[in-house]
Design a protein around this motif. Structure first.
Motif, PDB file in Angstrom:
ATOM      1  N   GLU A   1       1.261   1.049   7.762  1.00  0.00           N
ATOM      2  CA  GLU A   1       0.323   0.606   7.124  1.00  0.00           C
ATOM      3  C   GLU A   1      -0.196  -0.855   7.904  1.00  0.00           C
ATOM      4  O   GLU A   1       0.551  -1.406   8.251  1.00  0.00           O
TER       5      GLU A   1
ATOM      6  N   TRP B   1      -3.306  -2.714  -5.055  1.00  0.00           N
ATOM      7  CA  TRP B   1      -3.835  -1.902  -4.034  1.00  0.00           C
ATOM      8  C   TRP B   1      -4.235  -0.642  -4.524  1.00  0.00           C
ATOM      9  O   TRP B   1      -3.612   0.272  -5.381  1.00  0.00           O
TER      10      TRP B   1
ATOM     11  N   VAL C   1      -2.737  -4.010   6.813  1.00  0.00           N
ATOM     12  CA  VAL C   1      -3.212  -4.943   5.837  1.00  0.00           C
ATOM     13  C   VAL C   1      -3.925  -5.961   6.702  1.00  0.00           C
ATOM     14  O   VAL C   1      -3.796  -6.885   7.356  1.00  0.00           O
TER      15      VAL C   1
ATOM     16  N   LEU D   1      -7.291   1.712   1.562  1.00  0.00           N
ATOM     17  CA  LEU D   1      -6.900   1.081   0.128  1.00  0.00           C
ATOM     18  C   LEU D   1      -7.493  -0.212   0.007  1.00  0.00           C
ATOM     19  O   LEU D   1      -7.641  -0.636   1.066  1.00  0.00           O
TER      20      LEU D   1
ATOM     21  N   SER E   1      -6.559  -2.147   3.317  1.00  0.00           N
ATOM     22  CA  SER E   1      -5.538  -1.836   3.841  1.00  0.00           C
ATOM     23  C   SER E   1      -5.576  -0.371   4.388  1.00  0.00           C
ATOM     24  O   SER E   1      -6.308   0.565   3.805  1.00  0.00           O
TER      25      SER E   1
ATOM     26  N   ASN F   1      -7.799  -4.066  -2.084  1.00  0.00           N
ATOM     27  CA  ASN F   1      -7.039  -4.766  -3.063  1.00  0.00           C
ATOM     28  C   ASN F   1      -8.116  -5.242  -4.030  1.00  0.00           C
ATOM     29  O   ASN F   1      -8.930  -5.965  -3.745  1.00  0.00           O
TER      30      ASN F   1
ATOM     31  N   PRO G   1       0.874  -1.241  -0.008  1.00  0.00           N
ATOM     32  CA  PRO G   1      -0.128  -0.101   0.059  1.00  0.00           C
ATOM     33  C   PRO G   1       0.923   1.303  -0.106  1.00  0.00           C
ATOM     34  O   PRO G   1       0.428   2.283  -0.630  1.00  0.00           O
TER      35      PRO G   1
END
Length: 148
Positions: A88, A122, A90, A115, A95, A117, A26
């Motif tokens: 970050e 991403w 996930v 974000l 994310s 996926n 990301p």
């Protein structure tokens, strides 16, 4: 029995070879987005946004440019000019990315992104900008923005 094992192993290897995963994190995607903004490649920048945002842009933009339609996304390259840290997190197909630093006036600022996926890539879905009184207010972990 030996033939069955060989066929099964071949099928497993073939299925793994056909699975293409993007190894871009990301944070790396965010940095690529910044590069697209800096060189004014808004077609690439749009491609890095979530399908929801891409669809909205194509349906609703009218005569608006990328910058006019996405005032927050299009300005993230000027919000944190001197990056101090990032975090970050996930979790599955979602994310959260938090980037903290200073803007052009030297004020402490943070960007919080969500974000998604999509097909192994991403895509930036939402951004929240936070302005702080001091650097002591910088988050110490990835924070997902609250989407209204």
């Amino acid at each position: 029995m030996k033939k069955l094992l060989i066929i099964s192993l071949f099928g497993f290897i073939t299925s793994c070879a056909n699975t293409v995963e993007n190894s871009t994190s990301p944070y790396q995607q965010y940095k690529q987005f910044l590069t697209s903004l800096k060189v004014k490649n808004y077609e690439d920048a749009l491609h890095m946004l979530s399908p929801y945002n891409q669809t909205r842009f194509h349906r609703e933009k009218g005569d608006e440019s990328f910058n006019e339609f996405f005032p927050f996304f299009s300005s993230v390259d000027s919000v944190v000019l001197k990056e101090i840290r990032y975090y970050e997190k996930v979790k599955g197909e979602k994310s959260c990315l938090t980037v903290s630093g200073y803007n052009k006036e030297g004020d402490p600022t943070t960007l919080n992104f969500e974000l998604l996926n999509v097909d192994g890539y991403w895509k930036l879905h939402y951004v929240h900008m936070a302005y702080h009184e001091t650097k002591n207010e910088f988050p110490d972990k990835a924070t997902c923005p609250v989407i209204p």
